[in-house]
Design a protein around this motif. Sequence first.
Motif, PDB file in Angstrom:
ATOM      1  N   ILE A  34       0.900  -1.247   0.098  1.00 21.51           N
ATOM      2  CA  ILE A  34       0.069  -0.033  -0.087  1.00 21.51           C
ATOM      3  C   ILE A  34       0.993   1.259  -0.189  1.00 21.51           C
ATOM      4  N   LEU A  35       0.554   2.284  -0.980  1.00 22.79           N
ATOM      5  CA  LEU A  35       1.238   3.519  -0.787  1.00 22.79           C
ATOM      6  C   LEU A  35       0.027   4.484  -0.292  1.00 22.79           C
ATOM      7  N   ALA A  36       0.526   5.373   0.623  1.00 28.21           N
ATOM      8  CA  ALA A  36      -0.526   6.387   1.321  1.00 28.21           C
ATOM      9  C   ALA A  36       0.369   7.528   1.557  1.00 28.21           C
ATOM     10  N   ASP A  37      -0.503   8.717   1.877  1.00 29.96           N
ATOM     11  CA  ASP A  37       0.212   9.998   1.992  1.00 29.96           C
ATOM     12  C   ASP A  37      -0.619  10.684   3.201  1.00 29.96           C
ATOM     13  N   ASP A  38      -1.641   9.891   3.605  1.00 32.54           N
ATOM     14  CA  ASP A  38      -2.368  10.620   4.847  1.00 32.54           C
ATOM     15  C   ASP A  38      -1.639  10.266   5.977  1.00 32.54           C
ATOM     16  N   PRO A  39      -1.208  11.191   6.757  1.00 32.02           N
ATOM     17  CA  PRO A  39      -0.396  11.112   8.008  1.00 32.02           C
ATOM     18  C   PRO A  39      -1.170  10.025   9.041  1.00 32.02           C
ATOM     19  N   MET A  40      -2.481  10.111   9.069  1.00 31.80           N
ATOM     20  CA  MET A  40      -3.214   9.153  10.008  1.00 31.80           C
ATOM     21  C   MET A  40      -3.022   7.629   9.667  1.00 31.80           C
ATOM     22  N   ALA A  41      -2.618   7.183   8.350  1.00 33.97           N
ATOM     23  CA  ALA A  41      -2.475   5.896   8.056  1.00 33.97           C
ATOM     24  C   ALA A  41      -1.579   5.455   8.841  1.00 33.97           C
ATOM     25  N   ALA A  42      -0.392   6.154   9.029  1.00 36.42           N
ATOM     26  CA  ALA A  42       0.783   5.687   9.890  1.00 36.42           C
ATOM     27  C   ALA A  42       0.149   5.087  11.320  1.00 36.42           C
ATOM     28  N   ILE A  43      -0.753   5.450  11.670  1.00 33.63           N
ATOM     29  CA  ILE A  43      -1.473   4.978  12.971  1.00 33.63           C
ATOM     30  C   ILE A  43      -2.425   3.823  12.653  1.00 33.63           C
ATOM     31  N   ASP A  44      -3.475   4.351  11.564  1.00 36.43           N
ATOM     32  CA  ASP A  44      -4.513   3.555  11.567  1.00 36.43           C
ATOM     33  C   ASP A  44      -4.503   2.026  10.904  1.00 36.43           C
ATOM     34  N   ILE A  45      -3.396   2.003   9.905  1.00 39.57           N
ATOM     35  CA  ILE A  45      -3.281   0.719   9.408  1.00 39.57           C
ATOM     36  C   ILE A  45      -2.717  -0.122   9.989  1.00 39.57           C
ATOM     37  N   PRO A  46      -1.244   0.027  10.902  1.00 39.56           N
ATOM     38  CA  PRO A  46      -0.888  -0.731  11.816  1.00 39.56           C
ATOM     39  C   PRO A  46      -1.758  -1.058  12.818  1.00 39.56           C
ATOM     40  N   HIS A  47      -2.635  -0.431  13.444  1.00 41.77           N
ATOM     41  CA  HIS A  47      -3.653  -0.739  14.238  1.00 41.77           C
ATOM     42  C   HIS A  47      -4.712  -1.501  13.907  1.00 41.77           C
ATOM     43  N   PHE A  48      -5.297  -1.262  12.403  1.00 41.04           N
ATOM     44  CA  PHE A  48      -6.169  -2.300  11.787  1.00 41.04           C
ATOM     45  C   PHE A  48      -5.670  -3.655  11.851  1.00 41.04           C
ATOM     46  N   CYS A  49      -4.302  -3.791  11.343  1.00 46.14           N
ATOM     47  CA  CYS A  49      -3.490  -4.949  11.057  1.00 46.14           C
ATOM     48  C   CYS A  49      -3.636  -5.753  12.326  1.00 46.14           C
ATOM     49  N   ASN A  50      -3.349  -5.077  13.610  1.00 50.58           N
ATOM     50  CA  ASN A  50      -3.174  -5.929  14.900  1.00 50.58           C
ATOM     51  C   ASN A  50      -4.624  -6.182  15.316  1.00 50.58           C
ATOM     52  N   GLU A  51      -5.651  -5.178  14.842  1.00 47.41           N
ATOM     53  CA  GLU A  51      -7.069  -5.801  15.388  1.00 47.41           C
ATOM     54  C   GLU A  51      -7.618  -6.907  14.655  1.00 47.41           C
ATOM     55  N   ALA A  52      -7.065  -6.910  13.270  1.00 45.89           N
ATOM     56  CA  ALA A  52      -7.902  -7.922  12.215  1.00 45.89           C
ATOM     57  C   ALA A  52      -7.220  -9.228  12.309  1.00 45.89           C
ATOM     58  N   GLY A  53      -5.871  -9.183  12.907  1.00 40.60           N
ATOM     59  CA  GLY A  53      -4.945 -10.430  12.943  1.00 40.60           C
ATOM     60  C   GLY A  53      -3.874 -10.471  11.562  1.00 40.60           C
ATOM     61  N   HIS A  54      -4.129  -9.419  10.706  1.00 40.38           N
ATOM     62  CA  HIS A  54      -2.931  -9.375   9.654  1.00 40.38           C
ATOM     63  C   HIS A  54      -1.817  -8.945  10.172  1.00 40.38           C
ATOM     64  N   ARG A  55      -0.575  -9.615   9.322  1.00 41.31           N
ATOM     65  CA  ARG A  55       0.818  -9.151   9.805  1.00 41.31           C
ATOM     66  C   ARG A  55       1.242  -8.082   8.984  1.00 41.31           C
ATOM     67  N   LEU A  56       1.606  -6.949   9.645  1.00 44.56           N
ATOM     68  CA  LEU A  56       2.384  -5.883   9.115  1.00 44.56           C
ATOM     69  C   LEU A  56       3.723  -6.181   8.868  1.00 44.56           C
ATOM     70  N   VAL A  57       3.978  -6.759   7.731  1.00 43.02           N
ATOM     71  CA  VAL A  57       5.664  -7.169   7.682  1.00 43.02           C
ATOM     72  C   VAL A  57       6.763  -5.787   7.493  1.00 43.02           C
ATOM     73  N   GLU A  58       5.935  -4.598   6.960  1.00 48.33           N
ATOM     74  CA  GLU A  58       6.885  -3.631   6.781  1.00 48.33           C
ATOM     75  C   GLU A  58       6.301  -2.420   6.693  1.00 48.33           C
ATOM     76  N   ASN A  65       5.603  12.699   3.741  1.00 50.44           N
ATOM     77  CA  ASN A  65       4.114  12.398   3.615  1.00 50.44           C
ATOM     78  C   ASN A  65       4.128  10.828   2.971  1.00 50.44           C
ATOM     79  N   ARG A  66       5.082  10.267   2.325  1.00 46.23           N
ATOM     80  CA  ARG A  66       4.800   9.146   1.541  1.00 46.23           C
ATOM     81  C   ARG A  66       5.149   7.899   2.269  1.00 46.23           C
ATOM     82  N   LEU A  67       4.045   6.987   2.597  1.00 48.22           N
ATOM     83  CA  LEU A  67       4.206   5.853   3.481  1.00 48.22           C
ATOM     84  C   LEU A  67       4.060   4.788   2.575  1.00 48.22           C
ATOM     85  N   CYS A  68       4.588   3.563   3.000  1.00 42.99           N
ATOM     86  CA  CYS A  68       4.641   2.392   2.295  1.00 42.99           C
ATOM     87  C   CYS A  68       4.203   1.222   3.134  1.00 42.99           C
ATOM     88  N   PHE A  69       3.306   0.304   2.962  1.00 42.08           N
ATOM     89  CA  PHE A  69       3.057  -0.699   4.176  1.00 42.08           C
ATOM     90  C   PHE A  69       3.124  -1.962   3.241  1.00 42.08           C
TER      91      PHE A  69
END
Length: 76
Positions: A34-58, A65-69
């Motif tokens: 995933i490529l994102a540029d919303d600063p909140m994604a740095a908080i929201d996507i890792p939190h979502f992965c933790n809650e849903a059980g998916h593994r955040l590899v990187e 402002n450029r994030l890659c997950f």
Amino acid sequence: MTQSLDLRGLKCPLPTLKTRKALLTMTKGERLTILADDPMAAIDIPHFCNEAGHRLVEMTREGENRLCFVIEATGH
């Protein structure tokens, strides 16, 4: 197999919602980049992965402002 989503330009909560929707179609072990540029994604996507059980590899930040997950799906 790896899928990609370019979510740049989308604001909270859309990056997380689109990430969740994509992961619902994926099988265990598949990866989503995933490529994102919303600063909140740095908080929201890792939190979502933790809650849903998916593994955040990187999570990397390129510039201010450029994030890659990379997320590994756990199946559903």
